[in-house]
Design a protein around this motif. Structure first.
Motif, short mmCIF file in Angstrom:
data_model
loop_
_atom_site.label_atom_id
_atom_site.label_comp_id
_atom_site.label_asym_id
_atom_site.label_seq_id
_atom_site.Cartn_x
_atom_site.Cartn_y
_atom_site.Cartn_z
N ASP A 133 0.84 -1.19 0.00
CA ASP A 133 0.00 0.00 0.00
C ASP A 133 0.88 1.25 0.00
N GLY A 134 0.67 2.13 -0.97
CA GLY A 134 1.48 3.34 -1.08
C GLY A 134 2.70 3.20 -1.97
N LEU A 135 2.88 2.04 -2.64
CA LEU A 135 4.03 1.86 -3.54
C LEU A 135 3.99 2.91 -4.63
N VAL A 162 12.56 12.48 -12.49
CA VAL A 162 12.19 11.17 -11.95
C VAL A 162 12.66 11.04 -10.51
N ASN A 163 13.91 11.39 -10.25
CA ASN A 163 14.45 11.27 -8.89
C ASN A 163 13.70 12.15 -7.90
N ALA A 164 13.25 13.31 -8.34
CA ALA A 164 12.52 14.22 -7.46
C ALA A 164 11.18 13.64 -7.01
N LEU A 165 10.64 12.69 -7.77
CA LEU A 165 9.37 12.06 -7.41
C LEU A 165 9.53 10.95 -6.38
N ARG A 166 10.75 10.58 -6.07
CA ARG A 166 11.07 9.56 -5.07
C ARG A 166 10.31 8.25 -5.29
N PRO A 167 10.40 7.66 -6.49
CA PRO A 167 9.67 6.41 -6.73
C PRO A 167 10.36 5.22 -6.07
N ASP A 168 9.55 4.19 -5.80
CA ASP A 168 10.12 2.94 -5.32
C ASP A 168 10.69 2.12 -6.47
N LEU A 169 10.12 2.27 -7.63
CA LEU A 169 10.67 1.63 -8.82
C LEU A 169 10.22 2.40 -10.06
N VAL A 170 10.98 2.24 -11.13
CA VAL A 170 10.70 2.88 -12.42
C VAL A 170 10.43 1.78 -13.43
N LEU A 171 9.34 1.92 -14.19
CA LEU A 171 8.96 0.93 -15.19
C LEU A 171 8.97 1.61 -16.56
N ARG A 247 9.03 -8.23 -3.64
CA ARG A 247 8.71 -8.71 -2.29
C ARG A 247 8.84 -7.57 -1.28
N ARG A 248 7.89 -7.56 -0.34
CA ARG A 248 7.94 -6.68 0.81
C ARG A 248 7.48 -7.49 2.02
#
Length: 384
Positions: A133-135, A162-171, A247-248
């Motif tokens: 939740d929140g990924l 992209v870095n400024a958005l602080r993503p957990d992953l980039v697709l 995985r989390r």
């Protein structure tokens, strides 16, 4: 189809020029005007001729063709706008319309082409594990490295945003290069490596080398292998009709990547495409596990969901044809005439979501009019 439309527009412009300028009272002015109009009307023919005469299509030739086509638009389309009003005696209105069309084309090739737009959306699903939740997911698509005018500045801006958005992953959903693997050069690799989050990607129709003309000296399959190898060397995980598990804690979700099949290159604009890699990609993936699918072409969405996967499917490919009229919602684009799903978010009755990213690069002409380069920030939410 596109070539035929361009040639038809070129002939229509030539006919309109002849009808307009033949009424000029001064014979010398009429000859000069017709000569200038004919020269600009013939630019698409020059582009076609350049393509026929060149043994291959290296980056300089592709770029020259794109800019010649834009010059044709910038010189011919304002004239046609003027003629439409002048025909009814509205000369001043015609001049204003011509100026507005020219200004729009200039904006499209400058700010419209380079000004990044961040689209934000939340995707809610009861199938999403609570730990996810929140990924935060950033979707990128269609960079088309070979057509970037200023790679250093534009790729730096892209990575920083992209870095400024602080993503957990980039697709990334395909078309990293435009024609060949060499476009992913050391400068592009260095700048794209600046993206801090883990990056997963799939190949698109431009990545597979099908647009290389001199396929004897530069085999398409070899270019595709090099595109994949260079992505992996810069730390990107290329998903080739395969599934990995994110995985989390004790929970996991499936991330599947569908490669673009080179055999479908001629059908890439068709509304319905055979999903050739689905069986291989989803082998062993449990039904009911939250599923994210990367598929370059959005035409595969219904087949993905029919197979029981794709709670979230991400695609690119269309670019909204780099021309979009915005009047609320997703607006309208000529792409709507070809594609059922062509831009933005779509939800089906089962609660599954497709997002079609407009991409950041250009194909055909170096301009984006109303369809600015897009970065999508998707936040996954668990809901009942």
């Amino acid at each position: 189809m596109l070539l035929g439309l361009i040639l038809l527009l070129s002939l229509a412009a030539a006919a309109a020029d002849w009808l307009h300028f033949r009424r000029a009272r001064c014979a010398r002015l009429r000859r000069l005007s017709l000569a200038w109009a004919a020269a600009t009307d013939a630019l698409p023919l020059a582009v076609v001729g350049m393509g026929l005469l060149c043994r291959d299509n290296p980056t300089p030739v592709v770029m020259a063709s794109m800019w010649l086509f834009w010059v044709w638009m910038a010189t011919v389309l304002p004239r046609l706008a003027f003629y439409a009003f002048n025909f009814f005696g509205l000369r001043r209105t015609g001049l204003a319309a011509a100026a507005a069309v020219f200004a729009a084309l200039v904006i499209g090739v400058t700010a419209g082409r380079t000004s990044l737009r961040v689209s934000r959306t939340e995707v809610c699903s009861p199938a999403l594990p609570a730990t996810f939740d929140g990924l935060r997911i950033v979707q990128l698509s269609d960079i088309h490295l070979g057509t970037i005018v200023s790679p250093g500045r534009e790729l730096t801006r892209l990575a920083d945003r992209v870095n400024a958005l602080r993503p957990d992953l980039v697709l990334f959903t395909g078309d990293l290069v435009n024609i060949r693997a060499s476009e992913l050069d050391s400068t592009a690799v260095r700048l794209l490596r600046r993206i801090e989050a883990p990056v997963y990607s799939v190949t698109g129709n431009h990545d597979v080398g099908k647009y290389i003309k001199d396929s004897l000296r530069h085999p398409a399959a070899e270019s595709l292998r090099e595109v994949i190898a260079r992505q992996r060397a810069m730390g990107w995980r290329v998903l080739d009709d395969e599934t990995v598990y994110l995985r989390r804690g004790g929970d996991s979700i499936a991330l599947t990547g569908l490669s673009f099949d080179p055999a479908l290159s001629e059908q890439r604009h068709d509304r319905h495409l055979p999903a050739t890699g689905l069986r291989r990609a989803f082998t062993g993936v449990p039904q009911g596990l939250y599923s994210i699918v990367l598929a370059h072409v959005p035409q595969l969405w219904e087949q993905i969901t029919a197979a029981g996967y794709g709670d979230l499917t991400l695609s690119g490919h269309v670019h909204a044809m780099q021309c979009k009229i915005r009047f609320g919602g997703r607006g309208w684009s000529p792409a709507a005439l070809l594609y059922k799903h062509w831009s933005g978010r779509y939800d089906d009755s089962a609660g599954r979501t497709l997002y079609v990213n407009d991409g950041t690069g250009c194909v055909g002409y170096p301009m984006r009019l109303g369809a600015r380069p897009e970065i999508t920030l998707i936040t996954l939410k668990r809901c009942e």
